[in-house]
Write an enzyme that holds these catalytic residues in place. Structure first.
Site, PDB file in Angstrom:
ATOM      1  N   HIS A  17      35.551  34.288  10.010  1.00  0.00           N
ATOM      2  CA  HIS A  17      36.340  35.466  10.409  1.00  0.00           C
ATOM      3  C   HIS A  17      35.651  36.206  11.554  1.00  0.00           C
ATOM      4  O   HIS A  17      36.318  36.657  12.503  1.00  0.00           O
ATOM      5  CB  HIS A  17      36.493  36.427   9.225  1.00  0.00           C
ATOM      6  CG  HIS A  17      37.238  35.864   8.064  1.00  0.00           C
ATOM      7  ND1 HIS A  17      36.846  36.059   6.766  1.00  0.00           N
ATOM      8  CD2 HIS A  17      38.367  35.095   8.006  1.00  0.00           C
ATOM      9  CE1 HIS A  17      37.692  35.456   5.954  1.00  0.00           C
ATOM     10  NE2 HIS A  17      38.618  34.857   6.677  1.00  0.00           N
ATOM     11  N   LYS A  41      47.415  39.850  -5.499  1.00  0.00           N
ATOM     12  CA  LYS A  41      46.079  39.253  -5.520  1.00  0.00           C
ATOM     13  C   LYS A  41      45.108  40.169  -6.271  1.00  0.00           C
ATOM     14  O   LYS A  41      45.327  41.368  -6.401  1.00  0.00           O
ATOM     15  CB  LYS A  41      45.571  39.021  -4.093  1.00  0.00           C
ATOM     16  CG  LYS A  41      46.361  37.980  -3.322  1.00  0.00           C
ATOM     17  CD  LYS A  41      45.731  37.711  -1.965  1.00  0.00           C
ATOM     18  CE  LYS A  41      46.469  36.615  -1.208  1.00  0.00           C
ATOM     19  NZ  LYS A  41      45.838  36.335   0.112  1.00  0.00           N
ATOM     20  N   ARG A  93      41.975  25.738  11.470  1.00  0.00           N
ATOM     21  CA  ARG A  93      40.899  24.793  11.163  1.00  0.00           C
ATOM     22  C   ARG A  93      41.415  23.376  10.956  1.00  0.00           C
ATOM     23  O   ARG A  93      40.722  22.410  11.219  1.00  0.00           O
ATOM     24  CB  ARG A  93      40.148  25.254   9.909  1.00  0.00           C
ATOM     25  CG  ARG A  93      39.433  26.590  10.073  1.00  0.00           C
ATOM     26  CD  ARG A  93      39.062  27.186   8.738  1.00  0.00           C
ATOM     27  NE  ARG A  93      40.264  27.440   7.927  1.00  0.00           N
ATOM     28  CZ  ARG A  93      40.255  27.983   6.718  1.00  0.00           C
ATOM     29  NH1 ARG A  93      39.116  28.315   6.174  1.00  0.00           N
ATOM     30  NH2 ARG A  93      41.385  28.176   6.066  1.00  0.00           N
ATOM     31  N   SER A 131      37.075  32.346   2.736  1.00  0.00           N
ATOM     32  CA  SER A 131      36.709  33.217   1.620  1.00  0.00           C
ATOM     33  C   SER A 131      36.694  32.451   0.308  1.00  0.00           C
ATOM     34  O   SER A 131      35.799  32.640  -0.524  1.00  0.00           O
ATOM     35  CB  SER A 131      37.674  34.402   1.538  1.00  0.00           C
ATOM     36  OG  SER A 131      37.570  35.226   2.679  1.00  0.00           O
TER      37      SER A 131
END
Length: 382
Positions: A17, A41, A93, A131
């Protein structure tokens, strides 16, 4: 471009990040991090805690043109556009990331009339850092040393404190304690993890990392050997306090670090039976090994020395940290004293007397011999 946004839950923010934020800084005068608060979440840190961690992480890098905004009850892309941010930046990614992010960006623009998205690709060494990846590291021995490589310092510090907090609450059975006892224990947790003890800026080795590693060693040892749970608690109590008082006092009349730590423990009044753990703390004095006895001494000393048997990267970090703790010594003096201490410990390991508990000996003895030998060779090179 005047403003660009970066969004996410960021629980925790990772070096991946941080790379994207830095890329954003090269594209715009101002970067706004939009921190999502999604009620579906269950993040480890609250939105306000995450905001603070992100701000501290950017400040640590000297990035003055980054601000953080918590988004509640709105779509991030729409909230961004309301604040004059026309573009969001996202890291890609994998091809799966692209398919997902492309769908999100189409929704943001076509359905929500929100900000557009710019995609960037991180370098290979950050390609797997997320994360969820970082969260999955927690638990086994050495997890903290691994995690440290993938998150900025403030995120790591917050995570370690959170982990230690859970260990502390379990040790003192917060679930069944009254408010006064909990407040008392809270004060001692703050003291032990704060600037005057393991959280001190000059604590390069006997610090929070040391606490985490040792408590993990105790947990794994207990899981594999099934000792009396009461003894496990005594070992944990002693370990929390055994290096709480740590310094290099030249006054021969001063208390040893171990005795000062034992006195600190006795003064905490955290438990009902304090003397047992106090004697165990005193037993960690490596210079009085024969003089101080305790039925759990071998275990606590093994926990304390387990760092010697870690893999090369961890051991190198440990060796550098020890040098920093003794930075007041001239290099030649340090080399001689450190080399002498390592030679003593190495002889004990070769004689099978360093790790006096069979579990720890099997795990660490040979690796400790190799590590110490390599460090002595490096110390001998002028």
């Amino acid at each position: 471009m005047k403003k660009i946004g970066f969004s996410g839950t960021l629980d925790p923010i990772t070096n991946g990040h941080m790379w994207v934020i830095n890329e954003a800084r090269s594209l715009a005068d101002e970067v706004v991090v939009f921190l999502s608060e999604n009620p579906a979440k269950k993040p480890k840190f609250s939105a306000e805690e995450r905001k603070s961690i992100i701000a501290l992480s950017c400040a640590e890098q000297g990035w003055e043109n980054v601000s953080v905004v918590i988004v509640r009850g709105d779509y991030t892309a729409r909230a961004a556009k309301k604040q004059g941010v026309e573009c969001l930046i996202r890291g890609i990614r994998t091809t799966a990331d692209f398919d997902y992010e492309n769908l999100i960006q189409q929704t943001n623009v076509d359905v929500l009339q929100g900000a557009k998205t710019v995609f960037v690709m991180p370098p290979r060494d950050l390609g797997s850092v997320s994360s969820s990846f970082v969260k999955a590291l927690e638990g086994p021995i050495g997890w903290n040393w691994i995690m440290k490589k993938f998150v900025p310092g403030p995120a790591y510090h917050a995570w370690v404190l959170s982990w230690l907090r859970k260990e502390w609450e379990t040790l003192w059975d917060y679930e069944h304690r009254d408010a006064i006892a909990i407040a008392h224990a809270d004060d001692w947790f703050a003291q032990l993890t704060g600037a005057t003890a393991y959280g001190g800026a000059a604590r390069y080795y006997h610090n929070l990392d040391h606490l985490v590693h040792g408590l993990c060693e105790i947990r794994v040892w207990a899981a594999n050997t099934r000792p009396d749970p009461a003894d496990v608690d005594i070992i944990k109590q002693a370990f929390w306090f055994h290096d709480a008082e740590y310094g290099h006092n030249p006054d021969p009349a001063a208390l040893t670090n171990e005795e000062a730590s034992a006195q600190l423990w006795l003064g905490s009044h955290l438990g009902q039976e304090m003397g047992d753990a106090a004697e165990l703390i005193r037993a960690t004095d490596h210079f009085q090994e024969a003089a101080i006895t305790h039925r759990l001494k071998d275990i606590l000393l093994c926990v304390d020395l387990a760092i010697l048997g870690q893999d090369d990267e961890v051991y190198q970090n440990y060796a550098r940290a020890i040098r920093q703790e003794y930075i007041h010594l001239p290099d030649a003096t340090y080399r001689a004293q450190r080399g002498g201490a390592l030679a003593h410990l190495s002889r004990k390991a070769q004689a099978g007397e360093l790790f006096r508990d069979a579990y720890f000996a099997d795990q660490y003895n040979q690796r400790a011999i190799d590590n110490m030998q390599h460090e002595m060779e490096r110390l001998a090179v002028k």
